[in-house]
Design a protein around this motif. Structure first.
Motif, short mmCIF file in Angstrom:
data_model
loop_
_atom_site.label_atom_id
_atom_site.label_comp_id
_atom_site.label_asym_id
_atom_site.label_seq_id
_atom_site.Cartn_x
_atom_site.Cartn_y
_atom_site.Cartn_z
N ASP B 12 98.47 -38.69 33.92
CA ASP B 12 99.27 -37.59 33.35
C ASP B 12 98.44 -36.92 32.27
O ASP B 12 97.70 -37.59 31.54
N ASP B 13 98.56 -35.59 32.15
CA ASP B 13 97.80 -34.89 31.11
C ASP B 13 98.50 -34.98 29.76
O ASP B 13 97.93 -34.59 28.74
N GLU B 14 99.72 -35.50 29.74
CA GLU B 14 100.43 -35.72 28.47
C GLU B 14 100.15 -37.16 28.02
O GLU B 14 100.64 -38.12 28.63
N SER B 15 99.39 -37.27 26.94
CA SER B 15 98.96 -38.61 26.52
C SER B 15 100.14 -39.52 26.17
O SER B 15 100.09 -40.73 26.41
N HIS B 16 101.22 -38.95 25.64
CA HIS B 16 102.38 -39.78 25.28
C HIS B 16 103.03 -40.40 26.52
O HIS B 16 103.48 -41.54 26.49
#
Lengths: 489, 143
Positions: B12-16
């Motif tokens: 995922d490009d969202e690190s969270h």
């Protein structure tokens, strides 16, 4: 005058009688018989000559009168026919009366002709007026009669359906256009009868149209099967732009929904992890709380930006313009961003060269724009880098330009044209810093749409980026200008 | 013979999102490797073949569907199942999902519990892989 001629004739007759009596007396006298005959012949010849001369004169006079009257008939001012006398007599008077009747009919016809000419001119003017109205309508309009011949069309229809306007009139519809769907719709509408309406979405020449056809009733001749149909009015409304806007709105809602879900996902997931006890120590719990807080802030910023952009785009936003000292405003923004820059190890250089620049602007909006650009510069500049701010006024163009130059990661050339689009984020910089993809779009709206300024960007990957915001300078009173000149930023 | 926990690739490009999903799966006994985009995930899969991929739909460079479709073209990775996370508000094309062998779809905002249940249904922890011994160059945090 006529009495005078009767007297002359009576005198002639009396003379003849006297001559006859004299001739009889002479016959009885001893005078020679030859002299009497000669004298009587002379008298009679004279009387006949005189009478002929008078008749000829009367004829000539009457003919002159008739000719004069006919002459006046051919032009203006013909009045009553002349009263004719001895020359032509009753027959001539009958002829004159006939001519008079003809003259009256001629006058009536002339009047009717003038009336028709007037009506024709009025009709032409009305038609011209109608054509002007039709041509002023941006929708294409084609009116066909009961036999599917084009009666009227406007320029927009000619352009859309690609036909020449004047030659198309009174020609069969299928000779004017080859658009089979449109022809079928018009014929179906006509067959449906008076006051029936049809419609369809139709694409012509790469554009989308909403086509509406209405069968009109009238006194015209109806084609077989067309109950009371005088013709069909076809209106082609270009909905290409409407569709684009609808798609843009749909796309916008979809993107907004997607972008809002992302921080919301983090918030929901981390809260659930905390509830489920997945964070085993206090540090992890603190980290989770921090993430939830940051993502909530991100969500709020995103919603604020979306609302601001949406209000500006729809024109409902209220712009409160006032004289704003740009240097003071920029300084305020720098003060807000300074802690973030210090934490990151980024130096902020205030390279301001214009302290007196005053713009007539909405202060809050301008703060939002400048904050976005300055905080972006800090976000995309690695530790040890520099962000420099400078302002330069241009006298001739009456503008002031604020430049924000960073020594950050830079923007690839292929991404620069899309940089100000809503939700666009530079893919290669996506992981460098979080963002909504709305900030620069808002900057563009605020500077260009609200303040009639301009935004530009120059960037080199690995070296840094310069954003420039040019704004029109306000015309301020000289005292105010002098006061501002004395201030230091 | 050593029984290793199942290997899951989270992309995922969202690190969270990567962080929270990884943590949930690790806490449940899975081994997790991560990638910030589809392109890097493809490189990672060549080095370590996962038992399952949990990927975002919309990512820069290579989307989740493109990532899975690329995996199907390689015989070695063709059978790796995938779960997709998506923040899109509409249903994805089932045919496209089938072609890419995406077994399940989870809509964002999602529940990590729900993701874990779906992962357990496809690759239970008890059904972990059998391996001779771990390779020294295989790092569980390759990305």
């Amino acid at each position: 005058m006529q009495t005078h001629w009767y007297r002359a004739i009576l005198a002639g007759v009396a003379t003849c009688l006297v001559a006859g009596v004299s001739f009889a007396a002479l016959s009885a006298s001893p005078m020679p018989r030859g002299w009497g005959v000669w004298l009587a012949s002379c008298l009679i010849g004279g009387l006949i000559g005189f009478a002929a001369w008078r008749i000829a004169a009367a004829l000539q006079r009457d003919i002159r009168r008739l000719v004069g009257y006919l002459h006046t008939l051919s032009g203006e001012g013909a009045t009553l026919p002349p009263r004719l006398g001895f020359g032509l007599g009753p027959a001539a008077n009958v002829a004159a009366q006939t001519i008079q009747a003809m003259s009256e009919r001629l006058d009536e016809m002339t009047r009717l002709r003038r009336e028709l000419e007037l009506r024709s001119r009025v009709s032409e003017a009305e038609r011209g007026h109608l054509e002007a109205i039709l041509n002023a309508i941006t929708d294409g309009v084609v009116v066909t009669d009961a036999f599917d011949e084009v009666k009227i069309a406007n320029g927009a229809a000619a352009q859309v359906l690609d036909f020449e306007l004047q030659p198309a009139l009174r020609r069969p519809l299928d000779e004017v256009t080859e658009d089979a769907r449109l022809i079928k719709l018009i014929k179906d509408t006509r067959d449906a009868g008076a006051n029936q309406r049809r419609g369809m979405e139709h694409r012509v020449g790469g554009r989308s149209f909403r086509v509406t056809t209405t069968c009109v009733a009238g006194r015209g001749v109806a084609a077989p099967g067309a109950a009371g149909a005088a013709g069909v009015v076809t209106v082609l409304h270009d909905v290409t732009r409407d569709k684009e806007i609808a798609e843009m709105k749909s796309d916008f809602v979809s993107k907004v929904s997607h972008e809002l879900r992302t921080p919301l996902s983090s918030i929901k997931a981390y809260v659930e992890m905390l509830i489920d006890g997945e964070a085993h120590d206090e540090d992890t719990r603190s980290e989770f709380y921090g993430i939830v807080q940051n993502e909530t802030d991100r969500l709020q910023r995103m919603i604020d930006n979306i609302l601001s952009i949406s209000r500006i785009e729809s024109g409902v936003t209220k712009v409160h313009r006032e004289q704003v000292e740009l240097a003071v405003l920029v300084n305020g923004c720098v003060e807000v961003v300074l802690p973030q820059a210090r934490d990151k190890g980024v130096t902020l250089d205030r390279l301001v060269t214009e302290r007196e620049a005053v713009v007539f602007a909405d202060r809050d909006m301008l703060v939002q724009a400048v904050m976005n650009v300055v905080s972006n510069a800090v976000k995309y500049t690695p530790a040890g880098g520099t962000v420099g701010l400078a302002m330069v006024s241009d006298g001739p163009s009456r503008t002031v330009t604020l430049s924000v130059t960073d020594t950050g990661v830079g923007i690839p050339a292929e991404d620069v044209p899309r940089l100000f689009q809503k939700f666009y984020r530079v893919p290669s910089n996506n992981t460098v810093a979080p963002g909504t993809g709305l900030g620069l779009n808002l900057v563009k709206h605020v500077v260009e749409n609200v303040h009639a300024g301009s935004v530009s960007v120059e960037s080199t990957v690995g070296h840094g980026t310069t954003f420039k915001m040019a704004l029109p300078l306000a015309d301020i009173p000289s005292e105010r200008g002098a006061d501002l000149l004395a201030r230091r930023w | 013979m050593v029984t290793q926990p199942p290997l899951v690739l989270v992309c995922d490009d969202e690190s969270h999102i990567v962080h929270v999903v990884s943590l949930k799966l690790r806490n449940a006994g899975y081994e997790v490797i991560t990638a910030p985009d589809g392109a890097e995930a493809l490189e990672l899969v060549k080095r370590r073949l996962p038992d399952l991929i949990v990927t975002d739909y919309q990512m820069p460079y290579v989307s989740g569907v493109e990532l899975c479709a690329a995996l199907r073209e390689d015989e070695a990775t063709a059978d790796v199942p995938a779960i997709m996370l998506t923040a899109r508000g509409f249903r994805l094309d089932p045919a496209e999902l089938h072609r890419a062998r995406i077994i399940d779809v989870v809509s964002k905002p999602f529940s990590p519990r729900e993701v874990l249940l779906k992962v357990q249904a496809i690759v239970p922890v008890s059904g972990g892989r059998q391996a001779e011994a771990p390779s020294p160059d295989q790092s569980p945090e390759a990305a």
